[in-house]
Write a protein that holds these residues in place. Structure first.
Motif, PDB file in Angstrom:
ATOM      1  N   PHE B 237      17.191  -2.993  -7.155  1.00 16.14           N
ATOM      2  CA  PHE B 237      17.321  -2.280  -6.230  1.00 16.14           C
ATOM      3  C   PHE B 237      18.495  -2.981  -5.224  1.00 16.14           C
ATOM      4  O   PHE B 237      18.533  -2.902  -3.799  1.00 16.14           O
ATOM      5  CB  PHE B 237      15.491  -3.492  -5.045  1.00 16.14           C
ATOM      6  CG  PHE B 237      15.895  -4.553  -4.835  1.00 16.14           C
ATOM      7  CD1 PHE B 237      15.952  -5.584  -5.587  1.00 16.14           C
ATOM      8  CD2 PHE B 237      15.862  -4.845  -3.385  1.00 16.14           C
ATOM      9  CE1 PHE B 237      15.765  -7.114  -5.047  1.00 16.14           C
ATOM     10  CE2 PHE B 237      15.946  -6.384  -3.352  1.00 16.14           C
ATOM     11  CZ  PHE B 237      15.878  -7.119  -4.073  1.00 16.14           C
ATOM     12  N   ALA B 252      12.116  -0.081  -6.089  1.00 15.67           N
ATOM     13  CA  ALA B 252      12.264  -1.323  -6.264  1.00 15.67           C
ATOM     14  C   ALA B 252      12.190  -1.587  -4.428  1.00 15.67           C
ATOM     15  O   ALA B 252      11.972  -3.349  -4.241  1.00 15.67           O
ATOM     16  CB  ALA B 252      13.318  -2.328  -6.395  1.00 15.67           C
ATOM     17  N   ILE B 255       8.790  -1.088  -2.948  1.00 16.23           N
ATOM     18  CA  ILE B 255       7.883  -2.745  -2.542  1.00 16.23           C
ATOM     19  C   ILE B 255       9.090  -3.941  -2.416  1.00 16.23           C
ATOM     20  O   ILE B 255       7.963  -4.856  -1.223  1.00 16.23           O
ATOM     21  CB  ILE B 255       9.031  -2.909  -4.650  1.00 16.23           C
ATOM     22  CG1 ILE B 255       7.402  -2.214  -5.668  1.00 16.23           C
ATOM     23  CG2 ILE B 255       7.575  -4.561  -4.469  1.00 16.23           C
ATOM     24  CD1 ILE B 255       7.609  -2.247  -6.474  1.00 16.23           C
ATOM     25  N   ALA B 256      10.030  -3.438  -2.062  1.00 14.13           N
ATOM     26  CA  ALA B 256      10.422  -4.873  -1.205  1.00 14.13           C
ATOM     27  C   ALA B 256      10.278  -4.747   0.266  1.00 14.13           C
ATOM     28  O   ALA B 256       9.755  -5.837   0.975  1.00 14.13           O
ATOM     29  CB  ALA B 256      12.110  -4.959  -1.088  1.00 14.13           C
ATOM     30  N   PHE B 259       6.201  -6.416   0.514  1.00 12.66           N
ATOM     31  CA  PHE B 259       5.867  -7.408   0.757  1.00 12.66           C
ATOM     32  C   PHE B 259       7.092  -7.940   1.983  1.00 12.66           C
ATOM     33  O   PHE B 259       7.330  -8.688   2.119  1.00 12.66           O
ATOM     34  CB  PHE B 259       6.836  -8.082  -0.086  1.00 12.66           C
ATOM     35  CG  PHE B 259       5.934  -7.433  -1.396  1.00 12.66           C
ATOM     36  CD1 PHE B 259       4.817  -9.180  -1.858  1.00 12.66           C
ATOM     37  CD2 PHE B 259       5.524  -7.047  -1.690  1.00 12.66           C
ATOM     38  CE1 PHE B 259       3.914  -8.685  -2.469  1.00 12.66           C
ATOM     39  CE2 PHE B 259       4.498  -6.477  -2.408  1.00 12.66           C
ATOM     40  CZ  PHE B 259       3.804  -7.662  -3.060  1.00 12.66           C
ATOM     41  N   TRP B 265       0.923  -5.550   1.959  1.00 16.34           N
ATOM     42  CA  TRP B 265       1.510  -6.278   0.049  1.00 16.34           C
ATOM     43  C   TRP B 265      -0.481  -5.756  -0.707  1.00 16.34           C
ATOM     44  O   TRP B 265       0.774  -6.159  -2.360  1.00 16.34           O
ATOM     45  CB  TRP B 265       0.586  -8.039   0.246  1.00 16.34           C
ATOM     46  CG  TRP B 265       1.634  -8.548   0.399  1.00 16.34           C
ATOM     47  CD1 TRP B 265       2.691  -8.405   1.681  1.00 16.34           C
ATOM     48  CD2 TRP B 265       2.037  -9.902   0.594  1.00 16.34           C
ATOM     49  NE1 TRP B 265       3.002  -9.266   1.917  1.00 16.34           N
ATOM     50  CE2 TRP B 265       3.157 -10.360   1.112  1.00 16.34           C
ATOM     51  CE3 TRP B 265       1.660 -11.148  -0.884  1.00 16.34           C
ATOM     52  CZ2 TRP B 265       3.319 -11.796   1.202  1.00 16.34           C
ATOM     53  CZ3 TRP B 265       1.723 -12.242  -0.839  1.00 16.34           C
ATOM     54  CH2 TRP B 265       2.859 -12.347   0.007  1.00 16.34           C
ATOM     55  N   GLY B 268       1.787  -2.833  -1.973  1.00 13.58           N
ATOM     56  CA  GLY B 268       3.413  -2.872  -2.449  1.00 13.58           C
ATOM     57  C   GLY B 268       2.796  -3.873  -3.764  1.00 13.58           C
ATOM     58  O   GLY B 268       3.497  -3.237  -5.404  1.00 13.58           O
ATOM     59  N   SER B 272       3.746  -2.272  -7.431  1.00 17.46           N
ATOM     60  CA  SER B 272       4.597  -2.967  -8.969  1.00 17.46           C
ATOM     61  C   SER B 272       3.572  -2.703 -10.290  1.00 17.46           C
ATOM     62  O   SER B 272       4.436  -2.875 -11.543  1.00 17.46           O
ATOM     63  CB  SER B 272       4.550  -4.137  -8.187  1.00 17.46           C
ATOM     64  OG  SER B 272       4.994  -4.894  -6.811  1.00 17.46           O
TER      65      SER B 272
END
Lengths: 269, 298
Positions: B237, B252, B255-256, B259, B265, B268, B272
């Motif tokens: 990422f 990625a 996902i970041a 979060f 979450w 995310g 993951s």
């Protein structure tokens, strides 16, 4: 008869083609690094060709940057403890894989090696979730736990490979002569895997020093060096980053030489 | 024989149960607390429900349905797969001829050692900086543009080099190519030279020898190289952030964001898990291929 000169020509041609290819690959890998280093001494704020003049100003700015120094110190702290922890867990793990048979061993092996291929971000967010759930405050210490977990696979593969090359008779002899497991580990196994442990430790240290994905999620208010550089990059490209980068390249060079010396020492044994 | 001696050595240690428990116990406890437990927690969280301003425990598949139906996420997953595949192919095309040259063509052992070291050495240089280098080179006000203007090839800075999928593939290939070279080199090195000589003696030309002998025997290394390069670029990422541009988000990055700013979450976590499953399938697929390659090849 007729084919011989043709073969010679095509062989010569193939060799030239290979050499050119290898030369271009080397240029692809190393010209960017030279460019990076060159611009750290360039006296212009913009990174444009041609270079305008020589200066050490960017390095002087680094020397005055206290945030950067704090970040470097934090990185040393994290990398040292993460390396120590990952060795404390990794060496026994390698020994377990090497000599014990137990149910679930293949799952154990897979789990330990998983972080090598598993993107760091998954390790990072899964540990973040857990720390939040149990009410842990994020800090450099949580980063250390994350790094130790992510680097476990590196240590285990290196130490395990060395253990497999050791003759079994060595430890058996130690047991036959009445040495306990602790004595035989200290006096027989450890000296034989010492260089593998040093090599794995060195590699873990470098990887931890350089780590971002896990650190990104697990750090609190303190920054490690790569996180500091990363946040500087958000504000744009500056020769100051090139100066830090050049110092890091120089430090890496020292470590590579150290690693080569360690490996050579192994060959001489 | 080795199994027997292993049991013997094991028994020597097993006599002292405490030491044995210590050796086995530390790694097992570590794995339980810092891998199994966290993974378990994201599995659970991935079924939770986002409810402004936070999220609540639940058991529903909404997050996964979103990921596989909302075009925004489908696009990111497909883009990430595409980039990872392109990076693996580019690394392979560069790494294989290089490793082949080192093992079969390079006559000097010293030169071979130097060249091998030269490809592996960048791994010790900060990964973040290796991504940053390409931002400075490919940027609109970067080294490449100013060089091309200076030489007179273009008149004004071009933005075609940076912030697209091309720059991402170049950068990720640059970063991860050592992971392709290492296993291929190891696999080629293991091929006995007399096999290649034998096929030459039997009248096979160099191309046919390569196609029928060398390449099949090196496939386990190729599979390992593809696995490593694919998985590493799949989860990256930093490079997308530095050189990918606004349309360059990979899994990625998403996902970041979940979060961070998006504060979702559960979504995310689900993403993951998707990433974890894809990586695990690739790893076990390549395990199987490697085993097949070994038994089928010899």
């Amino acid at each position: 008869m007729k084919n011989a000169p043709m073969n010679l020509v095509s062989r010569y041609g193939a060799d030239t083609a290979f050499m050119t290819f290898v030369g271009m690959l080397m240029a692809f890998l190393y010209v960017p690094i030279w460019v990076l280093v060159a611009f750290s001494f360039n006296d212009s704020r913009s990174l444009t060709w041609p270079l305008s003049g020589f200066t050490l100003d960017w390095y002087r700015k680094l020397a005055e940057n206290t945030d950067l120094q704090a970040a470097i110190w934090n990185s040393f702290y994290v990398a040292s403890f993460a390396t120590a922890l990952t060795l404390i867990v990794g060496v026994p793990a390698a020994m377990t894989l090497h000599r014990f048979a137990f149910p679930g061993k293949s799952i154990f092996r897979r789990l330990i090696l998983l972080p090598i291929t598993l993107p760091g971000i998954v390790t990072g967010i899964s540990m973040l979730n857990m720390f939040k759930l149990v009410g842990f405050q994020l800090s450099l210490e949580t980063v250390i736990l994350g790094h130790a977990t992510a680097l476990l696979g590196v240590v285990v593969t290196q130490v395990y490979a060395r253990l497999q090359r050791l003759p079994k008779s060595l430890e058996e002899a130690a047991f036959d002569l009445g040495a306990g497991p602790w004595r035989s580990f200290i006096d027989v196994t450890l000296p034989n895997i010492k260089t593998a442990i040093i090599g794995a430790g060195l590699l873990s240290f470098v990887l931890s020093f350089d780590e971002i994905p896990v650190t990104f999620f697990l750090t609190g208010r303190d920054n490690t060096l790569p996180m500091y550089i990363y946040s500087t990059m958000r504000r744009g490209v500056t020769p100051e980053i090139n100066a830090v980068a050049t110092l890091i390249v120089a430090a890496s060079l020292v470590l590579i030489v150290a690693a080569v010396i360690v490996t050579r020492g192994r060959k001489n044994q | 024989m080795s199994a027997l001696s292993r049991t013997l050595a094991g028994r020597g240690l097993a006599k002292h149960n405490l030491a044995g428990a210590f050796v086995v116990g530390i790694p097992i406890l570590w794995i339980a607390f810092f891998m199994l437990l966290p993974y378990g927690i994201i599995v659970v969280t991935s079924f939770w429900l986002k409810k402004y301003p936070s999220f609540i425990p639940d058991f529903q598949f909404g997050n996964y349905i979103t990921l596989f139906t909302d075009p925004q996420y489908v696009l990111v997953i497909l883009r990430t797969l595409k980039i990872a595949i392109l990076v693996s192919i580019a690394s392979f095309l560069l790494a294989y001829p290089f490793a082949y040259y080192l093992v079969f063509r390079c006559k000097s052992a010293a030169l071979r050692a130097w060249l091998y070291m030269a490809v592996i050495a960048p791994l010790w240089v900060s990964y973040l900086l290796r991504a940053y280098i390409w931002k400075t080179i490919l940027g609109t006000e970067g080294v490449l543009n100013s060089l091309l203007i200076n030489v007179g090839i273009i008149d004004e800075p071009s933005s075609i080099f940076l912030y697209n999928q091309f720059s991402m593939v170049v950068t990720l290939t640059y970063i991860f190519i050592p992971f392709m070279v290492m296993p291929i080199y190891t696999a080629l090195e293991k091929i006995p030279t007399n096999l290649v000589e034998a096929s030459a003696d039997l009248g096979m030309g160099p191309w046919r020898s390569f196609w029928h002998v060398t390449l099949p025997l090196s496939l386990p290394g190729v599979a390992a190289g593809f696995t490593l390069t694919f998985c590493l670029s799949f989860g990256d990422f930093i490079a997308p952030f530095l050189v990918g541009g606004p349309d360059g988000n990979l899994i990625a990055n998403v996902i970041a964001t979940q979060f961070g700013a998006a504060l979702n979450w559960p979504l995310g976590s689900a993403l993951s898990i998707v990433m974890l499953v894809i990586v695990l399938s690739i790893v076990s697929l390549s395990d199987r291929m490697e085993r097949k390659g070994l038994t089928g090849g010899l």
